[in-house]
Design a protein around this motif. Structure first.
Motif, PDB file in Angstrom:
ATOM      1  N   ASP A  30      -0.647  -2.854  -3.882  1.00  0.00           N
ATOM      2  CA  ASP A  30      -1.991  -2.614  -3.366  1.00  0.00           C
ATOM      3  C   ASP A  30      -2.239  -3.504  -2.154  1.00  0.00           C
ATOM      4  O   ASP A  30      -1.958  -4.703  -2.171  1.00  0.00           O
ATOM      5  CB  ASP A  30      -3.008  -2.919  -4.474  1.00  0.00           C
ATOM      6  N   SER A  31      -2.777  -2.928  -1.103  1.00  0.00           N
ATOM      7  CA  SER A  31      -3.004  -3.698   0.120  1.00  0.00           C
ATOM      8  C   SER A  31      -4.008  -4.821  -0.092  1.00  0.00           C
ATOM      9  O   SER A  31      -4.049  -5.768   0.689  1.00  0.00           O
ATOM     10  CB  SER A  31      -3.483  -2.773   1.242  1.00  0.00           C
ATOM     11  N   ASP A  69       8.059  -1.135  -0.623  1.00  0.00           N
ATOM     12  CA  ASP A  69       7.155  -1.194  -1.775  1.00  0.00           C
ATOM     13  C   ASP A  69       6.232  -2.401  -1.684  1.00  0.00           C
ATOM     14  O   ASP A  69       5.049  -2.333  -2.046  1.00  0.00           O
ATOM     15  CB  ASP A  69       7.972  -1.249  -3.065  1.00  0.00           C
ATOM     16  N   SER A  70       6.746  -3.527  -1.213  1.00  0.00           N
ATOM     17  CA  SER A  70       5.936  -4.746  -1.144  1.00  0.00           C
ATOM     18  C   SER A  70       4.878  -4.656  -0.054  1.00  0.00           C
ATOM     19  O   SER A  70       3.748  -5.110  -0.230  1.00  0.00           O
ATOM     20  CB  SER A  70       6.841  -5.954  -0.882  1.00  0.00           C
ATOM     21  N   SER A  71       5.253  -4.058   1.081  1.00  0.00           N
ATOM     22  CA  SER A  71       4.332  -4.007   2.222  1.00  0.00           C
ATOM     23  C   SER A  71       3.428  -2.788   2.205  1.00  0.00           C
ATOM     24  O   SER A  71       2.445  -2.745   2.937  1.00  0.00           O
ATOM     25  CB  SER A  71       5.130  -4.017   3.522  1.00  0.00           C
ATOM     26  N   GLY A  72       3.783  -1.800   1.390  1.00  0.00           N
ATOM     27  CA  GLY A  72       3.031  -0.553   1.418  1.00  0.00           C
ATOM     28  C   GLY A  72       3.343   0.305   2.626  1.00  0.00           C
ATOM     29  O   GLY A  72       2.631   1.271   2.907  1.00  0.00           O
ATOM     30  N   GLU A  94       5.113   3.063   5.154  1.00  0.00           N
ATOM     31  CA  GLU A  94       5.668   4.401   4.977  1.00  0.00           C
ATOM     32  C   GLU A  94       7.165   4.422   5.264  1.00  0.00           C
ATOM     33  O   GLU A  94       7.900   5.225   4.684  1.00  0.00           O
ATOM     34  CB  GLU A  94       4.956   5.398   5.900  1.00  0.00           C
ATOM     35  N   ARG A 139       9.457   7.222   3.139  1.00  0.00           N
ATOM     36  CA  ARG A 139       8.849   7.966   2.034  1.00  0.00           C
ATOM     37  C   ARG A 139       8.875   9.467   2.314  1.00  0.00           C
ATOM     38  O   ARG A 139       8.995  10.283   1.401  1.00  0.00           O
ATOM     39  CB  ARG A 139       7.399   7.509   1.809  1.00  0.00           C
ATOM     40  N   PRO A 153       2.262  -0.378   7.605  1.00  0.00           N
ATOM     41  CA  PRO A 153       2.170  -1.133   6.345  1.00  0.00           C
ATOM     42  C   PRO A 153       0.715  -1.328   5.935  1.00  0.00           C
ATOM     43  O   PRO A 153      -0.210  -0.955   6.662  1.00  0.00           O
ATOM     44  CB  PRO A 153       2.827  -2.464   6.709  1.00  0.00           C
ATOM     45  N   SER A 154       0.525  -1.945   4.770  1.00  0.00           N
ATOM     46  CA  SER A 154      -0.832  -2.236   4.305  1.00  0.00           C
ATOM     47  C   SER A 154      -1.505  -3.239   5.235  1.00  0.00           C
ATOM     48  O   SER A 154      -0.849  -3.961   6.001  1.00  0.00           O
ATOM     49  CB  SER A 154      -0.794  -2.777   2.878  1.00  0.00           C
ATOM     50  N   TRP A 184      -0.451  -7.089   5.560  1.00  0.00           N
ATOM     51  CA  TRP A 184       0.979  -7.448   5.569  1.00  0.00           C
ATOM     52  C   TRP A 184       1.339  -8.355   6.742  1.00  0.00           C
ATOM     53  O   TRP A 184       2.126  -9.301   6.590  1.00  0.00           O
ATOM     54  CB  TRP A 184       1.827  -6.185   5.618  1.00  0.00           C
TER      55      TRP A 184
END
Length: 678
Positions: A2-3, A48-51, A53, A77, A124-125, A128
């Protein structure tokens, strides 16, 4: 991740999130020490860690390449993003003064300090970048060993590229940019074949991201239920070449037909073997071939059926004409019942040939401008009476539609046939819906399994829907064929849908199955929309039985069937005409070469042997003088015309009774007395 985890991270909050990330990186370090390739998993962990794409790891030296080099490690993704991502990344300005993680366009770029390695995070989120700026030393320590090895690999690869031949570089470019799916796989003894490489086309065709292809079994593409797929797997096991058409299952569940070629490579790979699989998507091509084959088959069957019906019509015409003459001239009432039975049987034969000819005719010869809704309204009572009490009829007309130009009787027959088929499909219980509407078609015809291209224009459509069990897929290509039926022989001839198909085709329209399944079937007819035409009310004529002509008429009758010619002669003589009769059209043309001044009317069969047809004959005879002409035929084949509009003569369809014959004569201008013979 989650961001929200990145919002103003404090040292204490990093103690909760950071160790989990570093633990994942530690696992990758262990795999790296064992010799595993961990860069792609590293991309996945960072994504996955940064969110993000997409995450891409590369040397900045590679950014000079026009196409994405094989040395770039990337995880996306969305597989489609993989194709366009390189064009964006290669425009990174590589500012010498830029140190540490920074924002560039939609990327967070992290140049790893002390190494020729850059990591690009696409979208990214939100937090990040702030996280990397604060805690990148912790993460860099965890990934530096893996990335340092990657730097060495890149350098070795760069040096190797210098000594590679031009042919090899061209080959790599062709494989990477090929529109054909190219997959390299390995098979160890006793193991399933595993995908090692897949080009961009493999991703585009299968809809699987590259990360979901690498390391997976080749059976991801081809299920073990397909016979051809089993042959492919056997060829892999035996190291043999294979060529064939296979059905590939995509990630979205769709089916793609691939023309596939398997090449077994000579070199061994870790106690196993390598092979290359090349597949070309021929789905659309196969559908087009099937459509063309079906169209050609229907055309051939139409010609065959039309020829048979033409001969059968002549036989029926002779029978029916002689029976009517017996009924007219006979004085013995005891045989009236037998004559009525024989005429009834002739009528059944007439109905049968009419359906055959409706399928086989290429043009419509009684077309008129009409409103579909008006035809439907006039049929509503008849349709309701044709159904059982357990079947309800629901009519849903769209108001204010344009006209169509079709044969009204054929349209009525088509709707009746579709409704009766719908009733049978529901076993006499349920609801039948008839709907109308307008739609602009461009491209392919809507419906199940259609690849029929349409003219770009507006169409008026009418559909009949039932609540039956649907049409099996294996029967979809057969249901329009004449004499094909799933009903008992006593309940159907198999001419219903083929008759409708023939009518729609010669009306320049289309017929499609919009959907079929457990909830029912919808069959839709499409007709070109035209501007409304002002209609005139036809004058009703009181019925007349066997009338006499109002003035003396000399008629020339030509028909190659002697028995039918005799019937026509009896009809005309009975009506008070003087008759000249011939069976040979060539003799007629020769005899009347000097002119036909003494002839008031020509009646000719349309299709005749001898090198000249009725259309050509009457055209030659009337070249110097306009004369009333009535052509008779049950089948209009190749007579030198392409459409009804090109035929300047009235055509009377066989077989016909004397009432239809009188009506045809009236159409060409013959006048009768107000009275008739009994």
């Amino acid at each position: 991740m989650d961001s929200s985890v990145f919002k103003d991270l404090s040292q204490s909050e990093f103690m909760e999130f950071g160790p989990a990330l570093i633990a994942q990186l530690g696992k990758l370090q262990g795999q790296f020490i064992r010799g595993d390739d961990v860069l792609l998993p590293l991309c996945r962990v960072l994504a996955d860690s940064s969110g993000a794409e997409s995450v891409m790891i590369l040397s900045h030296r590679l950014l000079a390449c026009d196409e994405m080099p094989a040395d770039v490690t990337c995880w996306c993704r969305d597989s489609m993003r993989y194709i366009t991502l390189w064009r964006q990344v290669k425009d990174w300005p590589m500012l010498d003064g830029q140190r540490g993680a920074h924002l560039w366009q939609r990327f967070v770029v992290w140049p790893i300090e002390g190494q020729d390695v850059n990591i690009f995070f696409y979208r990214p989120s939100k937090g990040w970048l702030s996280f990397l700026t604060s805690y990148q030393p912790f993460i860099a320590d965890s990934v530096s060993g893996m990335l340092q090895q990657q730097c060495q690999d890149w350098q070795q690869s760069r040096n190797a590229q210098i000594i590679k031949s031009i042919d090899t570089q061209m080959y790599q470019s062709i494989v990477s940019n090929s529109e054909d799916m190219i997959v390299v796989a390995s098979r160890e003894k006793g193991m399933a074949p595993v995908i090692m490489y897949a080009n961009a086309a493999a991703t585009a065709i299968s809809q699987y991201p590259r990360s979901q292809l690498i390391g997976k079994s080749i059976e991801l593409f081809f299920g073990d239920q397909d016979e051809q797929a089993q042959e492919l797997l056997e060829a892999i096991e035996l190291r043999l070449e294979f060529t064939g058409e296979l059905v590939c299952s995509t990630a979205t569940g769709e089916k793609v037909i691939l023309h596939t070629h398997l090449i077994a490579l000579n070199e061994q790979y870790e106690d196993g073997s390598l092979f290359t699989l090349v597949g070309r998507d021929i789905t659309e091509q196969k559908l087009m071939q099937n459509t063309m084959a079906r169209t050609q088959k229907m055309q051939a069957m139409g010609q065959l059926v039309g020829g048979v019906a033409h001969d059968f019509n002549n036989i029926l015409g002779v029978l029916k004409g002689n029976l009517e003459l017996m009924e007219l001239k006979g004085k013995d009432d005891s045989i009236a019942r037998y004559l009525a039975t024989a005429l009834k049987a002739c009528q059944r034969g007439t109905d049968l040939t009419r359906r055959l000819l409706q399928f086989s005719r290429q043009e419509q010869f009684s077309a008129q401008s009409l409103q579909v809704n008006e035809v439907l309204q006039s049929l509503e009572e008849l349709l309701e009476k044709s159904l059982t009490t357990q079947v309800s009829l629901n009519i849903q007309p769209q108001p204010s539609m344009r006209d169509i130009c079709v044969d009204r009787g054929d349209l009525e027959d088509a709707l009746i046939n579709l409704v009766l088929n719908a009733k049978d499909a529901m076993h006499g219980e349920g609801q039948i819906t008839i709907a109308t509407g307008e739609q602009y078609l461009s491209g392919y015809l809507p419906g199940v399994g259609n690849t029929v291209s349409t003219d770009n224009r507006d169409y008026v459509w009418v559909s009949v829907s039932d609540q039956g069990g649907g049409i099996p897929d294996k029967l979809l290509d057969k249901i329009f064929e004449p004499f094909f039926t799933t009903k008992d022989k006593s309940k159907g001839t198999g001419l219903g849908l083929s008759m409708v198909y023939g009518f729609v085709k010669r009306s320049n329209g289309y017929m499609s199955i919009m959907h079929t399944g457990a909830e029912g079937t919808e069959i839709r007819l499409w007709f070109p929309a035209i501007k409304p035409v002002e209609r005139q009310i036809e004058r009703q004529r009181s019925p007349m039985a066997y009338p006499r002509v109002a003035r003396p008429i000399k008629v020339l009758i030509v028909d190659d069937e002697p028995d039918l010619l005799e019937v026509l002669c009896d009809y005309c003589q009975m009506m008070g005409m003087e008759v000249l009769a011939y069976t040979d059209p060539l003799l007629v043309r020769e005899q009347f070469r000097g002119g036909i001044d003494s002839i008031d009317l020509i009646i000719s069969d349309l299709l005749m042997p001898g090198g000249i047809n009725g259309y050509e004959l009457v055209t030659d005879l009337s070249v110097h003088r306009t004369i009333p002409v009535l052509l008779i035929s049950g089948y209009v084949g190749d007579v030198g015309i392409s459409s009804r509009e090109d035929l300047p003569f009235q055509v009377l369809q066989k077989p016909f009774d004397i009432h239809a014959f009188v009506h045809g004569l009236e159409e060409v201008g013959v006048e009768f007395l107000q009275g008739g013979l009994r």
